[in-house]
Design a protein around this motif. Structure first.
Motif, mmCIF file in Angstrom:
data_model
loop_
_atom_site.group_PDB
_atom_site.id
_atom_site.type_symbol
_atom_site.label_atom_id
_atom_site.label_comp_id
_atom_site.label_asym_id
_atom_site.label_seq_id
_atom_site.Cartn_x
_atom_site.Cartn_y
_atom_site.Cartn_z
ATOM 1 N N GLY A 56 0.852 -1.183 0.000
ATOM 2 C CA GLY A 56 0.000 0.000 0.000
ATOM 3 C C GLY A 56 0.885 1.229 0.000
ATOM 4 N N ASP A 70 -4.162 1.593 -3.109
ATOM 5 C CA ASP A 70 -3.662 0.249 -3.419
ATOM 6 C C ASP A 70 -3.345 -0.578 -2.183
ATOM 7 N N ILE A 71 -4.291 -0.690 -1.287
ATOM 8 C CA ILE A 71 -4.123 -1.584 -0.140
ATOM 9 C C ILE A 71 -4.415 -2.990 -0.656
#
Length: 131
Positions: A56, A70-71
């Motif tokens: 992330g 973007d985890i």
């Protein structure tokens, strides 16, 4: 497995796109390694075989506000607390570098996850380029 989330973990250009595809997202191969040069910081986790299993990042101007994106947690390692540890590590780093606000967007099915991770749901908007 102990969750040793590392800030600015060294990551090869193809590792994040590969992880993105494993969770059903577009790889965005052209974004890497440029993303690492432009974001404020990122965090990652590797398994015992040194495979990237979580990632992330936080981007922005690095002043008061950052944006988390973007985890990602490898499907085989989901539901083990890794995602929550990843988000918390990123928020700790945000606090350390002086960010006062971190925002993110997410699908409503993930509301309880992000609430548990320290976020307060709020309204917002989204603009998307028309293809």
């Amino acid at each position: 497995m102990k969750h040793e989330i590392v800030i600015n973990l060294p990551i090869a250009a193809d590792e994040v796109p590969n992880l993105r595809e494993l969770v059903g997202w577009d790889g965005r191969y052209s974004d890497y390694p440029t993303l690492f040069e432009r974001c404020n910081f990122w965090a990652g986790l590797r398994d015992e075989e040194n495979k990237l299993i979580a990632f992330g990042y936080v981007s922005g101007m690095g002043l008061q506000h950052g944006y988390m994106e973007d985890i990602i947690v490898h499907p085989e390692f989901q539901q083990k607390g890794i995602g929550e540890s990843l988000v918390r590590k990123l928020l700790q780093e945000a606090e350390r570098v002086g960010l006062e606000i971190v925002t993110l967007t997410y699908d409503s099915k993930h509301t309880s996850f992000y609430k548990k991770s320290g976020f307060t749901p709020c309204s917002g908007g989204l603009w998307r380029r028309k293809d």
